[in-house]
Structure formats: C-alpha cells, structure tokens
Design a protein around this motif. Structure first.
Motif, short mmCIF file in Angstrom:
data_model
loop_
_atom_site.label_atom_id
_atom_site.label_comp_id
_atom_site.label_asym_id
_atom_site.label_seq_id
_atom_site.Cartn_x
_atom_site.Cartn_y
_atom_site.Cartn_z
N LEU A 150 -2.05 -4.45 -4.86
CA LEU A 150 -1.47 -3.11 -4.73
C LEU A 150 -2.58 -2.12 -4.45
CD1 LEU A 150 0.94 -1.10 -5.03
CD2 LEU A 150 0.39 -1.02 -7.48
N TYR A 151 -2.41 -1.33 -3.38
CA TYR A 151 -3.41 -0.32 -3.00
C TYR A 151 -2.78 1.06 -3.06
CZ TYR A 151 -7.00 2.17 -0.38
OH TYR A 151 -7.97 3.06 0.00
N VAL A 162 -5.08 -4.14 -8.66
CA VAL A 162 -4.70 -2.78 -8.26
C VAL A 162 -5.97 -2.06 -7.82
CG1 VAL A 162 -3.72 -0.57 -8.96
CG2 VAL A 162 -2.79 -2.71 -9.90
N THR A 163 -5.97 -1.54 -6.62
CA THR A 163 -7.12 -0.79 -6.11
C THR A 163 -6.70 0.66 -5.88
OG1 THR A 163 -8.05 -2.74 -5.02
CG2 THR A 163 -8.81 -0.59 -4.26
N SER A 185 0.84 -1.20 0.00
CA SER A 185 0.00 0.00 0.00
C SER A 185 0.88 1.25 0.00
CB SER A 185 -0.91 0.03 1.23
OG SER A 185 -1.75 -1.11 1.27
N PHE A 186 0.51 2.20 -0.84
CA PHE A 186 1.11 3.52 -0.84
C PHE A 186 -0.02 4.51 -0.60
CE2 PHE A 186 4.00 1.03 -3.50
CZ PHE A 186 5.24 1.37 -2.97
N THR A 187 -0.01 5.20 0.55
CA THR A 187 -1.09 6.12 0.89
C THR A 187 -0.52 7.48 1.26
OG1 THR A 187 -1.08 5.33 3.19
CG2 THR A 187 -2.60 4.25 1.66
N ILE A 188 -1.13 8.50 0.72
CA ILE A 188 -0.75 9.90 0.95
C ILE A 188 0.74 10.08 0.61
CG2 ILE A 188 -0.97 11.88 2.50
CD1 ILE A 188 -2.83 10.27 4.24
#
Length: 277
Positions: free
Chosen positions: A214-215, A236-237, A192-195
């Motif tokens: 992958l998020y 991929v989401t 996950s890659f967030t912000i």
C-alpha cells in the motif's frame, strides 16, 4: 519519418512509426496516427484507415479543441492503443466493438457511455481514466491488470470495489473524498492513493482484507476516527516531497516499537526517531 496529412474535411494528422516502451525490458515499434485537428463532424477513423489501415495507436491532442467522434475505430483492426489527451468533448460512441476489441491500452477523459463501452474491450490490459466514478470499474474487461483513475468520485455501488481483485495494481490519484471498501477477494498486489482529499474506511477495509503493498502520498486527511498504525498490510509506504502529512506527525508518538517491520517512512525531523531503523 513523420508524414503530415491534411484533408478537405479539416482533418489534420501525422502518420509515423515510434519506438514505444512496452515493459521494463521490452520495446516495440508502433505505427501512430497523431490527430491534431478534427473536422466539424469530429470523425477521423475512416480517413485514417484509408491511408494507414495498419495503424496500431491513435493519439488525440487537439490544439484548437473540438468534439471527438470515435465512430469507425472498430474498422481499424490493429488498433491496440487509444490515447485521448485533449478535446472539448467525446460524442456518444455506437460502434459494434468488433474491431476496437483489439485495444490493449486506453487513456481518456471519462465520457458517459463511450468509456464504459471501450473499457469492456476483451483484450484491454491497461487503462487510465480521468473523471467519472469508481462505478466504471464494473464495466471493465476481465483482462485488465493495471488501472489509474484520476479525479474520480466515490462509488455509488460498493460492489465496484470487488473488481479490484483481478488487478495487479491500481492507483487513485488527484481525487476528493474516497470511501474505501474491501473487495470480496484479495487486493491487487500494489494499491496506491496519491493526492487524495480524504481517505475514509481504509483501516477497516484492511482488517477485512489486508493489503499487500500500500502506497500513500499527498493524503490530506487520513481515515478520521481510526489509527494509522492499525493498517493491515505486508508493507505500507508513506511518501512526501517536503514535510510528512499532519496526520502522520500526530500519529507518530503512538507508533508501536516494531513499526518499521510493516511501515516504510522516510526520516524527517518532525518524526523524531524515524532515522533509527
């Protein structure tokens, strides 16, 4: 019941047993030492151990700040969880690690030297670190399976990405520019890659080693010069709270006909046709 302890040294803490969720289906009752104030030395372990030698979790959240000294935690043989929320600084830790090696969960702000030593604890399974660089991954124990890194900087040594192969999941959160490098082995099941300010190299990395799940959420700039639809993954989401990111809106007209077989994207008026699948 919580018992409050105050000593002449200035240490203030609460001793209590809490029911803690360990996994989706299991709970455990752990003895906590919740540290609220430290003496000027920053030391707490010996005093806590004298009263509660069976302490299993230490939580540190200092209302009035102060520097934290972890010396002596190696003498708490049952300590499995160390959670550091707020302090002014963490002093160099020079413990032998013979006792602290019982750690299975660690949450702390990055402190050079201390963090590297603690994440090497040979029974560690879950770690959440705020700050530092991705190079710290080279120091983590082989038992670690779940990692959350916040406000982390890119790795100086790209081989740090190779350590991801041992993980079940990793999230990189609230970070600037991240240069993604494919690990030598497989990716964790969930990445996950967030912000993230800028996510670079992820398309090429996915071609070298396809992702499983992958998020992406809150990625401001996606891999300049690459097509989002070229990402290689089982799934991929892309998540968003109100509007899809600009780069996704721009990429949307170029989506392949079978895009929904590999990509999961919530419908939105800015993505015409997204509601059809």
């Amino acid at each position: 019941m919580s018992v409050r302890h105050e000593s002449a040294s200035g240490l203030i803490w609460n001793n209590k047993v809490e029911k803690v969720r360990m996994s989706q289906d299991s709970y455990a009752r752990l003895r906590f030492a919740n540290i609220r104030q430290l003496p000027e030395t920053g030391l707490f372990a010996d005093e806590v151990g004298a009263i509660a030698p069976d302490v299993q979790a230490v939580s540190i959240d200092l209302d009035d700040g102060g520097n934290l000294d972890l010396t002596g935690i190696e003498n708490l043989p049952l300590l499995s969880s160390l959670i550091i929320h707020q302090c002014d600084g963490i002093l160099p830790y020079g413990g032998s690690g013979n006792g602290v090696m019982a750690l299975t969960r660690l949450l702390m702000p990055y402190a050079q030297g201390a963090t590297e030593q603690l994440i090497a604890s040979p029974h560690l399974q879950d770690m959440e670190i705020e700050g530092g660089t991705l190079d710290l991954l080279t120091h983590m124990a082989e038992t670690v399976r779940n990692v959350l890194l916040q406000r982390v900087k890119r790795a100086a040594d790209p081989r740090a990405w190779d350590r991801l192969t041992q993980l079940d999941q990793i999230e990189i959160n609230q970070s600037g520019s991240i240069e993604v490098v494919a690990p030598a082995g497989a990716w964790p099941e969930v990445v996950s890659f967030t912000i993230i300010g800028s996510l670079k190299g992820i398309v090429l990395a996915s071609k070298v080693r396809p992702f499983q799940y992958l998020y992406l959420e809150g990625v401001r700039r996606f891999d300049p010069g690459s097509s989002f639809w070229d990402l290689q993954a089982k799934r991929v989401t892309v998540g968003y709270s109100t509007n899809p990111p600009k780069w996704l809106v721009e990429a949307w007209p170029h989506r392949p006909d079978d895009w929904d077989e590999s990509f999961s994207i919530a419908s939105h008026p800015l993505l015409p046709g997204s509601e059809e699948p």
